[in-house]
Design a protein around this motif. Structure first.
Motif, PDB file in Angstrom:
ATOM      1  N   ALA A 110       0.870  -1.177   0.000  1.00  0.00           N
ATOM      2  CA  ALA A 110       0.000   0.000   0.000  1.00  0.00           C
ATOM      3  C   ALA A 110       0.908   1.229   0.000  1.00  0.00           C
ATOM      4  N   ALA A 111       0.622   2.152  -0.896  1.00  0.00           N
ATOM      5  CA  ALA A 111       1.408   3.384  -0.979  1.00  0.00           C
ATOM      6  C   ALA A 111       0.451   4.568  -0.970  1.00  0.00           C
ATOM      7  N   VAL A 112       0.787   5.571  -0.165  1.00  0.00           N
ATOM      8  CA  VAL A 112       0.013   6.809  -0.113  1.00  0.00           C
ATOM      9  C   VAL A 112       0.954   7.934  -0.510  1.00  0.00           C
ATOM     10  N   HIS A 113       0.594   8.627  -1.575  1.00  0.00           N
ATOM     11  CA  HIS A 113       1.395   9.748  -2.088  1.00  0.00           C
ATOM     12  C   HIS A 113       0.550  11.012  -1.974  1.00  0.00           C
ATOM     13  N   ALA A 114       1.142  12.068  -1.436  1.00  0.00           N
ATOM     14  CA  ALA A 114       0.438  13.351  -1.319  1.00  0.00           C
ATOM     15  C   ALA A 114       1.289  14.439  -1.953  1.00  0.00           C
ATOM     16  N   GLY A 115       0.672  15.182  -2.813  1.00  0.00           N
ATOM     17  CA  GLY A 115       1.317  16.304  -3.496  1.00  0.00           C
ATOM     18  C   GLY A 115       0.206  17.131  -4.103  1.00  0.00           C
ATOM     19  N   ASP A 116       0.212  17.290  -5.439  1.00  0.00           N
ATOM     20  CA  ASP A 116      -0.897  17.962  -6.112  1.00  0.00           C
ATOM     21  C   ASP A 116      -2.143  17.081  -6.091  1.00  0.00           C
ATOM     22  N   GLU A 117      -1.918  15.816  -5.833  1.00  0.00           N
ATOM     23  CA  GLU A 117      -3.011  14.855  -5.732  1.00  0.00           C
ATOM     24  C   GLU A 117      -2.742  13.935  -4.551  1.00  0.00           C
ATOM     25  N   LEU A 118      -3.779  13.270  -4.119  1.00  0.00           N
ATOM     26  CA  LEU A 118      -3.679  12.249  -3.093  1.00  0.00           C
ATOM     27  C   LEU A 118      -3.901  10.927  -3.807  1.00  0.00           C
ATOM     28  N   LEU A 119      -2.902  10.055  -3.754  1.00  0.00           N
ATOM     29  CA  LEU A 119      -2.970   8.788  -4.467  1.00  0.00           C
ATOM     30  C   LEU A 119      -2.818   7.635  -3.490  1.00  0.00           C
ATOM     31  N   LEU A 120      -3.750   6.696  -3.553  1.00  0.00           N
ATOM     32  CA  LEU A 120      -3.631   5.432  -2.830  1.00  0.00           C
ATOM     33  C   LEU A 120      -3.419   4.363  -3.882  1.00  0.00           C
ATOM     34  N   ASP A 121      -2.332   3.648  -3.755  1.00  0.00           N
ATOM     35  CA  ASP A 121      -1.974   2.589  -4.699  1.00  0.00           C
ATOM     36  C   ASP A 121      -1.842   1.301  -3.887  1.00  0.00           C
ATOM     37  N   VAL A 122      -2.693   0.315  -4.156  1.00  0.00           N
ATOM     38  CA  VAL A 122      -2.640  -0.967  -3.455  1.00  0.00           C
ATOM     39  C   VAL A 122      -2.405  -2.053  -4.500  1.00  0.00           C
ATOM     40  N   THR A 123      -1.328  -2.803  -4.329  1.00  0.00           N
ATOM     41  CA  THR A 123      -1.003  -3.881  -5.258  1.00  0.00           C
ATOM     42  C   THR A 123      -0.841  -5.176  -4.478  1.00  0.00           C
ATOM     43  N   ASP A 124      -1.029  -6.297  -5.188  1.00  0.00           N
ATOM     44  CA  ASP A 124      -0.843  -7.592  -4.549  1.00  0.00           C
ATOM     45  C   ASP A 124      -0.174  -8.556  -5.521  1.00  0.00           C
ATOM     46  N   SER A 125       0.283  -9.677  -4.987  1.00  0.00           N
ATOM     47  CA  SER A 125       0.969 -10.693  -5.786  1.00  0.00           C
ATOM     48  C   SER A 125       0.038 -11.851  -6.132  1.00  0.00           C
ATOM     49  N   GLY A 161      -0.954 -10.532 -10.217  1.00  0.00           N
ATOM     50  CA  GLY A 161      -1.592  -9.777  -9.157  1.00  0.00           C
ATOM     51  C   GLY A 161      -2.451  -8.649  -9.704  1.00  0.00           C
ATOM     52  N   THR A 162      -2.837  -7.775  -8.796  1.00  0.00           N
ATOM     53  CA  THR A 162      -3.758  -6.692  -9.120  1.00  0.00           C
ATOM     54  C   THR A 162      -3.194  -5.375  -8.612  1.00  0.00           C
ATOM     55  N   ARG A 163      -3.513  -4.303  -9.316  1.00  0.00           N
ATOM     56  CA  ARG A 163      -3.147  -2.947  -8.885  1.00  0.00           C
ATOM     57  C   ARG A 163      -4.406  -2.102  -8.841  1.00  0.00           C
ATOM     58  N   LEU A 164      -4.622  -1.481  -7.702  1.00  0.00           N
ATOM     59  CA  LEU A 164      -5.752  -0.577  -7.495  1.00  0.00           C
ATOM     60  C   LEU A 164      -5.173   0.818  -7.294  1.00  0.00           C
ATOM     61  N   ARG A 165      -5.672   1.794  -8.062  1.00  0.00           N
ATOM     62  CA  ARG A 165      -5.221   3.182  -7.927  1.00  0.00           C
ATOM     63  C   ARG A 165      -6.430   4.067  -7.696  1.00  0.00           C
ATOM     64  N   TRP A 166      -6.420   4.762  -6.556  1.00  0.00           N
ATOM     65  CA  TRP A 166      -7.511   5.660  -6.160  1.00  0.00           C
ATOM     66  C   TRP A 166      -6.874   7.043  -6.028  1.00  0.00           C
ATOM     67  N   ARG A 167      -7.277   7.965  -6.890  1.00  0.00           N
ATOM     68  CA  ARG A 167      -6.603   9.263  -7.002  1.00  0.00           C
ATOM     69  C   ARG A 167      -7.601  10.405  -6.817  1.00  0.00           C
ATOM     70  N   ILE A 168      -7.228  11.376  -5.983  1.00  0.00           N
ATOM     71  CA  ILE A 168      -8.043  12.565  -5.735  1.00  0.00           C
ATOM     72  C   ILE A 168      -7.161  13.793  -5.970  1.00  0.00           C
ATOM     73  N   LEU A 169      -7.605  14.685  -6.829  1.00  0.00           N
ATOM     74  CA  LEU A 169      -6.882  15.942  -6.998  1.00  0.00           C
ATOM     75  C   LEU A 169      -7.135  16.797  -5.770  1.00  0.00           C
ATOM     76  N   LEU A 170      -6.077  17.399  -5.250  1.00  0.00           N
ATOM     77  CA  LEU A 170      -6.222  18.270  -4.090  1.00  0.00           C
ATOM     78  C   LEU A 170      -6.390  19.702  -4.566  1.00  0.00           C
ATOM     79  N   THR A 171      -7.123  20.487  -3.804  1.00  0.00           N
ATOM     80  CA  THR A 171      -7.282  21.901  -4.154  1.00  0.00           C
ATOM     81  C   THR A 171      -5.915  22.566  -4.051  1.00  0.00           C
ATOM     82  N   THR A 172      -5.784  23.720  -4.617  1.00  0.00           N
ATOM     83  CA  THR A 172      -4.514  24.450  -4.587  1.00  0.00           C
ATOM     84  C   THR A 172      -4.048  24.637  -3.148  1.00  0.00           C
ATOM     85  N   GLU A 173      -4.971  24.979  -2.265  1.00  0.00           N
ATOM     86  CA  GLU A 173      -4.625  25.196  -0.857  1.00  0.00           C
ATOM     87  C   GLU A 173      -4.178  23.900  -0.202  1.00  0.00           C
ATOM     88  N   GLU A 174      -4.915  22.797  -0.440  1.00  0.00           N
ATOM     89  CA  GLU A 174      -4.524  21.499   0.132  1.00  0.00           C
ATOM     90  C   GLU A 174      -3.194  21.041  -0.427  1.00  0.00           C
TER      91      GLU A 174
END
Length: 179
Positions: A110-125, A161-174
């Protein structure tokens, strides 16, 4: 002692055990109801988002049979709206639950990336997507992303395996707070 008295004693012991088990079942049902109620409540911001993600992956370890790897990138603990954090945690919980129930995986990440967007990436084998998979849970994850103006995709990985990507654009302020 008569044989009848011994049987009567066993019946009393059996009845006591049954009442004890019924009491334990009632307590378990009350606990489950409380847990379900709490799952439907907005996530408290008491703990950092990073800590809550680690709690979710730790909880999933029993169902998975192994500890999923977790990676963070960016200022994950920046001030995100409570609703966004609650959705991310619910998506993570559902994704790991799907891995446990369907993937037959030996590893998950599971990877959580935060920047201009919030990305949750869940992969499995695991074995990848099944053509006969019911998609109601996946549709729910897609709705959560779309509700926040984001995207959702789930694909087979070339290496298995499988890769799930859930991405949310963050507002300029966030986004500014996550840099």
């Amino acid at each position: 002692m008569s044989e009848r008295h011994v049987r009567g004693g066993r019946s009393e012991v059996t009845a006591t055990r049954i009442h004890t088990v019924i009491g334990e079942l009632d307590a378990t049902i009350r606990e489950l109801r409380g847990t379900i109620f709490n799952l439907n409540q907005p996530t408290q911001k008491a703990a950092s988002l990073r800590a809550q993600v680690l709690d979710e992956t730790s909880t999933a370890q029993n169902r998975l049979g192994f500890a999923p790897s977790v990676e963070f990138d960016g200022l994950v603990d920046a001030a995100l709206p409570d609703e966004t954090a609650a959705h991310l945690l619910a998506v993570l919980r559902e994704a790991l639950s799907n891995v446990a129930r369907h993937a037959h995986a030996t590893a998950a990440w599971a990877a959580v990336h935060a920047g201009d967007e919030l990305l949750l990436d869940v992969t499995d084998s695991g074995r990848g997507l099944s053509r006969s998979t019911r998609s109601s849970g996946l549709a729910n994850l897609r709705r959560r992303a779309e509700k926040l103006g984001g995207t959702f995709e789930v694909t087979d990985r070339p290496e298995g395996g499988t890769r799930l990507r859930w991405r949310i654009l963050l507002t300029t302020e966030e986004a500014a707070r996550t840099r």
